[in-house]
Design a protein around this motif. Structure first.
Motif, PDB file in Angstrom:
ATOM      1  N   ASP A 182      -3.598   0.211  -7.241  1.00 17.15           N
ATOM      2  CA  ASP A 182      -4.039  -1.183  -7.367  1.00 17.15           C
ATOM      3  C   ASP A 182      -4.187  -1.535  -8.837  1.00 17.15           C
ATOM      4  O   ASP A 182      -5.013  -0.945  -9.548  1.00 17.15           O
ATOM      5  CB  ASP A 182      -5.372  -1.372  -6.627  1.00 17.15           C
ATOM      6  CG  ASP A 182      -5.251  -1.083  -5.139  1.00 17.15           C
ATOM      7  OD1 ASP A 182      -4.253  -1.544  -4.548  1.00 17.15           O
ATOM      8  OD2 ASP A 182      -6.121  -0.388  -4.589  1.00 17.15           O
ATOM      9  N   HIS A 197       0.570  -8.057  -5.438  1.00 12.59           N
ATOM     10  CA  HIS A 197      -0.327  -6.959  -5.097  1.00 12.59           C
ATOM     11  C   HIS A 197      -0.189  -6.595  -3.621  1.00 12.59           C
ATOM     12  O   HIS A 197      -0.095  -7.467  -2.753  1.00 12.59           O
ATOM     13  CB  HIS A 197      -1.780  -7.353  -5.386  1.00 12.59           C
ATOM     14  CG  HIS A 197      -2.071  -7.587  -6.830  1.00 12.59           C
ATOM     15  ND1 HIS A 197      -2.455  -6.585  -7.695  1.00 12.59           N
ATOM     16  CD2 HIS A 197      -2.011  -8.725  -7.579  1.00 12.59           C
ATOM     17  CE1 HIS A 197      -2.635  -7.085  -8.907  1.00 12.59           C
ATOM     18  NE2 HIS A 197      -2.380  -8.388  -8.864  1.00 12.59           N
ATOM     19  N   PHE A 198      -0.200  -5.288  -3.350  1.00 18.29           N
ATOM     20  CA  PHE A 198      -0.177  -4.767  -1.988  1.00 18.29           C
ATOM     21  C   PHE A 198      -1.320  -3.765  -1.858  1.00 18.29           C
ATOM     22  O   PHE A 198      -2.038  -3.499  -2.817  1.00 18.29           O
ATOM     23  CB  PHE A 198       1.167  -4.079  -1.693  1.00 18.29           C
ATOM     24  CG  PHE A 198       2.366  -4.917  -2.012  1.00 18.29           C
ATOM     25  CD1 PHE A 198       2.793  -5.912  -1.148  1.00 18.29           C
ATOM     26  CD2 PHE A 198       3.068  -4.729  -3.198  1.00 18.29           C
ATOM     27  CE1 PHE A 198       3.894  -6.694  -1.444  1.00 18.29           C
ATOM     28  CE2 PHE A 198       4.179  -5.499  -3.505  1.00 18.29           C
ATOM     29  CZ  PHE A 198       4.596  -6.492  -2.626  1.00 18.29           C
ATOM     30  N   SER A 199      -1.465  -3.202  -0.688  1.00 19.43           N
ATOM     31  CA  SER A 199      -2.468  -2.163  -0.492  1.00 19.43           C
ATOM     32  C   SER A 199      -1.975  -0.860  -1.117  1.00 19.43           C
ATOM     33  O   SER A 199      -1.028  -0.237  -0.632  1.00 19.43           O
ATOM     34  CB  SER A 199      -2.733  -1.970   1.000  1.00 19.43           C
ATOM     35  OG  SER A 199      -3.620  -0.889   1.210  1.00 19.43           O
ATOM     36  N   GLY A 200      -2.588  -0.472  -2.238  1.00 18.06           N
ATOM     37  CA  GLY A 200      -2.219   0.776  -2.896  1.00 18.06           C
ATOM     38  C   GLY A 200      -0.921   0.740  -3.665  1.00 18.06           C
ATOM     39  O   GLY A 200      -0.400   1.790  -4.062  1.00 18.06           O
ATOM     40  N   GLU A 218       2.320  -4.725   6.053  1.00 18.49           N
ATOM     41  CA  GLU A 218       1.157  -3.824   6.058  1.00 18.49           C
ATOM     42  C   GLU A 218      -0.101  -4.556   5.592  1.00 18.49           C
ATOM     43  O   GLU A 218      -1.185  -4.388   6.167  1.00 18.49           O
ATOM     44  CB  GLU A 218       1.401  -2.649   5.120  1.00 18.49           C
ATOM     45  CG  GLU A 218       2.120  -1.465   5.725  1.00 18.49           C
ATOM     46  CD  GLU A 218       2.049  -0.254   4.807  1.00 18.49           C
ATOM     47  OE1 GLU A 218       1.557  -0.377   3.668  1.00 18.49           O
ATOM     48  OE2 GLU A 218       2.501   0.829   5.221  1.00 18.49           O
ATOM     49  N   SER A 219       0.050  -5.353   4.545  1.00 18.49           N
ATOM     50  CA  SER A 219      -1.101  -6.047   3.961  1.00 18.49           C
ATOM     51  C   SER A 219      -1.680  -7.080   4.922  1.00 18.49           C
ATOM     52  O   SER A 219      -2.865  -7.383   4.877  1.00 18.49           O
ATOM     53  CB  SER A 219      -0.710  -6.713   2.647  1.00 18.49           C
ATOM     54  OG  SER A 219      -0.256  -5.756   1.707  1.00 18.49           O
TER      55      SER A 219
END
Length: 317
Positions: A180, A223-226, A314-315
């Protein structure tokens, strides 16, 4: 095989501006690329009676000593495979009498050799037999896709190399980074040192003492998860610069088997990533003929866009 004697070569305006290694590859046709770098390392090639590095740009008036080499007897060149011919023709982003800009496919090296039958330059010389002065203006790693500039005239090569030296050629990359991202932008100044292992593999490390200056601007695009899609703008053009700078700040590039994060790479493989997620998305420079501004863009390849779509899903879930 035929053996040539020592040659003295006076550099004229027709040859000036080329990297020494590219010049040798052109004039020593039939000599393996690995042998050319060997005679450069050993000092058998001399410039004005002294050693010179492969990336030295030869100048008018330089006197080159070219050692005896064993050259393969001339034979008919291998025929470019039809699928590669079609792939490269479809990848041309811009072309005129001075330049050719290609959307380089991932997995294709800019030079052949080291077990590779074809590189970009060898393939394009066969596709453009009338462009007898076709040369690479800069390079991209084998697994990086996107904008790659080639010159068709020696004058264009000199002008574009001068633009590179003056920092007047702007290259913008997209990379999928691990983790992140904190804040919108980050500027990384970490000196880099290139080493060649006994296997011939190139490795680059941050080295504050012996490294060469390297400066990259990064900004977050999505931005994405991880994971974070970042844009990278280069102030310098060191080998593996983006990959090593991102590794150094704990945001390794997705799919990077050399400098990457194994767990992150495995996660992205599950989402369908089968290559390095690094793409030369656009390039800006002045045309060498008339100084008109050029801005050429290469769209993100479908296989990389598909990975981003998976991350977006996924997000949202």
């Amino acid at each position: 095989m035929a053996e040539n004697g020592v040659r003295q070569w006076l550099v004229t305006d027709a040859d000036a501006g080329q990297r020494l290694d590219n010049f040798l590859l052109r004039v020593m046709k039939g000599v393996p690329r690995s042998h050319i770098y060997k005679i450069l390392r050993s000092g058998e090639v001399r410039v004005n009676k002294g050693r010179a590095r492969p990336h030295y740009h030869i100048a008018v008036g330089d006197v080159l000593r070219l050692p005896p080499v064993r050259v393969a007897e001339a034979s008919d060149p291998a025929v470019l495979p039809t699928h590669l011919r079609s792939q490269l023709e479809a990848a041309v982003l811009f072309e005129d009498s001075h330049l050719l800009v290609l959307d380089k496919p991932s997995g294709l090296a800019v030079h052949g050799g080291s077990g590779l039958s074809w590189g970009i330059i060898e393939a394009l010389r066969q596709l453009r037999p009338d462009a007898r002065e076709l040369e690479l203006v800069h390079r991209l790693d084998r697994d990086t896709s996107g904008c790659l500039v080639l010159s068709k005239k020696r004058s264009a090569l000199r002008a574009l190399h001068e633009s590179l030296r003056q920092g007047q050629m702007e290259k913008h990359y997209l990379a999928l980074a691990c983790g992140d991202w904190k804040g919108p932008a980050r500027s990384v100044r970490l000196p880099l040192r290139k080493n060649t292992l006994q296997s011939g593999e190139r490795m680059v490390r941050v080295d504050p003492v012996a490294g060469k200056p390297a400066h990259t601007h990064f900004s977050a695009r999505e931005h994405f998860s991880g994971a974070t899609l970042v844009e990278a703008d280069l102030d310098t053009g060191r080998t593996h610069q983006i990959r090593v700078h991102l590794q150094a700040i704990a945001h390794a590039v997705a799919g990077d088997e050399k400098y990457g994060d194994p767990a992150f790479n495995q996660r992205l493989r599950v989402l369908g990533l089968r290559r390095l997620f690094l793409h030369a998305a656009s390039i800006r420079f002045a045309h060498p003929r008339d100084q008109q501004p050029m801005h050429i863009q290469a769209p993100l390849p479908a296989e990389l866009e598909a990975v981003l779509q998976q991350l977006r899903q996924e997000s949202c879930s």
